[in-house]
Design an enzyme around this catalytic site. Structure first.
Site, short mmCIF file in Angstrom:
data_model
loop_
_atom_site.label_atom_id
_atom_site.label_comp_id
_atom_site.label_asym_id
_atom_site.label_seq_id
_atom_site.Cartn_x
_atom_site.Cartn_y
_atom_site.Cartn_z
N GLY A 152 0.82 -1.20 0.00
CA GLY A 152 0.00 0.00 0.00
C GLY A 152 0.85 1.25 0.00
O GLY A 152 2.06 1.18 -0.18
N ASN A 153 0.20 2.39 0.15
CA ASN A 153 0.94 3.65 0.23
C ASN A 153 0.30 4.58 1.26
O ASN A 153 -0.74 4.25 1.84
CB ASN A 153 1.02 4.31 -1.15
CG ASN A 153 -0.35 4.63 -1.72
OD1 ASN A 153 -1.11 5.41 -1.15
ND2 ASN A 153 -0.69 4.00 -2.84
N HIS A 154 0.93 5.72 1.48
CA HIS A 154 0.53 6.61 2.58
C HIS A 154 -0.53 7.64 2.20
O HIS A 154 -0.75 8.58 2.95
CB HIS A 154 1.75 7.35 3.11
CG HIS A 154 2.68 6.49 3.89
ND1 HIS A 154 2.30 5.86 5.04
CD2 HIS A 154 3.97 6.13 3.68
CE1 HIS A 154 3.32 5.15 5.52
NE2 HIS A 154 4.34 5.30 4.69
N SER A 155 -1.17 7.48 1.05
CA SER A 155 -2.18 8.47 0.66
C SER A 155 -3.25 8.61 1.75
O SER A 155 -3.78 7.61 2.24
CB SER A 155 -2.84 8.06 -0.66
OG SER A 155 -3.88 8.96 -0.95
N ALA A 175 -4.07 7.70 -5.18
CA ALA A 175 -2.70 7.23 -5.34
C ALA A 175 -2.78 5.75 -5.68
O ALA A 175 -2.90 4.89 -4.79
CB ALA A 175 -1.90 7.45 -4.06
#
Ligand code: CTP
Ligand code: CA
Length: 237
Positions: A33-36, A101
């Site tokens: 995943g990502n930090h969006s 994102a």
């Protein structure tokens, strides 16, 4: 409680916005995943709804920015789900904004059961590229699956590198994606992810380049919607 200064100029306009990050599953308990945070997408949704638009947010993982009033929210997890929802909903939208994102890559295989530790150590994770949703929306419009007058907006988070600055990368991305507007965010050093403020440029396919001065994501949203509104007017909408 709409501030008096806010125009009510998007009445009846159908806006679909993607927000947040995607989670690409590896096994039943793990993902990439990502930090969006989803804040920019939700700020846009709130601003568009206040200006009278009918708004749907297709949201991946978010840092619970609080559900905006009067906005439909559809939850998705991975890029493929987001692609499916956006493609379907874009066919009935006047404006589509890709603020999500999207993970560029996903694990090539999903392990049906939890991956266990072994004495030989972890196996490498093989990745494959996700579909480019924004590019797919633009080609879908070219092919007539999405109305020709639907305005398509993309986002880009750029740091600049030895090959060029933030703006150079933004211009190249606008050409590559073929969308009508590209919001270019300057990122790095604590900017953008999870923060309240954004800074960058708004680039149009027509060649206009507007600096977006440092301000809140709310202010940035209203600048973006001003330009979207212009494009809708140009198209006799
Ligand atoms: N995007 C998308 N589908 C993807 C990747 C990105 O629709 N698989 C969208 C994003 O929502 C954003 C725009 O494309 O609106 C630009 O995303 P960005 O990550 O900046 O561009 P990429 O094309 O992925 O290029 P790179 O990450 O290598 O800079
Ligand atoms: Ca990317």
């Amino acid at each position: 409680e709409r501030p008096d200064a806010l125009p009510y100029d998007l009445a009846g306009v159908r806006v679909v916005i993607s927000a947040g990050g995607t989670r690409e599953p590896l096994d039943p308990v793990r993902y990439l995943g990502n930090h969006s945070s989803g804040k920019q997408g939700f700020a846009l949704a709130r601003a568009a709804a206040q200006r009278g638009a009918t708004v749907t947010v297709v949201a991946g993982s978010t840092a619970d920015p609080g559900d905006p009033a009067g906005v439909d929210i559809v939850r998705v997890s991975n890029a493929q789900h987001l692609a499916d929802e956006m493609t379907k909903r874009a066919a009935e939208a006047d404006v589509v904004i890709m603020a999500a994102a999207v993970a560029d890559f996903r694990p090539i295989a999903f392990a049906e059961s939890k991956i266990k530790k072994t004495d030989s150590g972890p196996a490498p994770i093989e990745l494959t590229t996700n579909p480019d949703i924004l590019r797919g929306l633009v080609t879908g419009r070219e092919a007539g699956r999405i109305p020709a007058d639907t305005v398509i907006v993309g986002f880009a988070a750029e740091t600049g590198d030895e090959t060029g600055g933030v703006l150079d990368h933004g211009r190249a991305k606008l050409r590559r994606k073929g969308c009508d507007l590209l919001v270019v965010n300057a990122v790095g050093e604590g900017k953008a992810f999870g923060t309240e403020d954004n800074t960058g440029w708004l680039l149009s396919a027509a060649g206009t380049e507007t600096a977006l001065p440092l301000g809140s994501k709310t202010l940035m949203s209203s600048r973006i919607l001003d330009e979207v509104r212009e494009l809708l007017t140009d198209g006799d909408n």
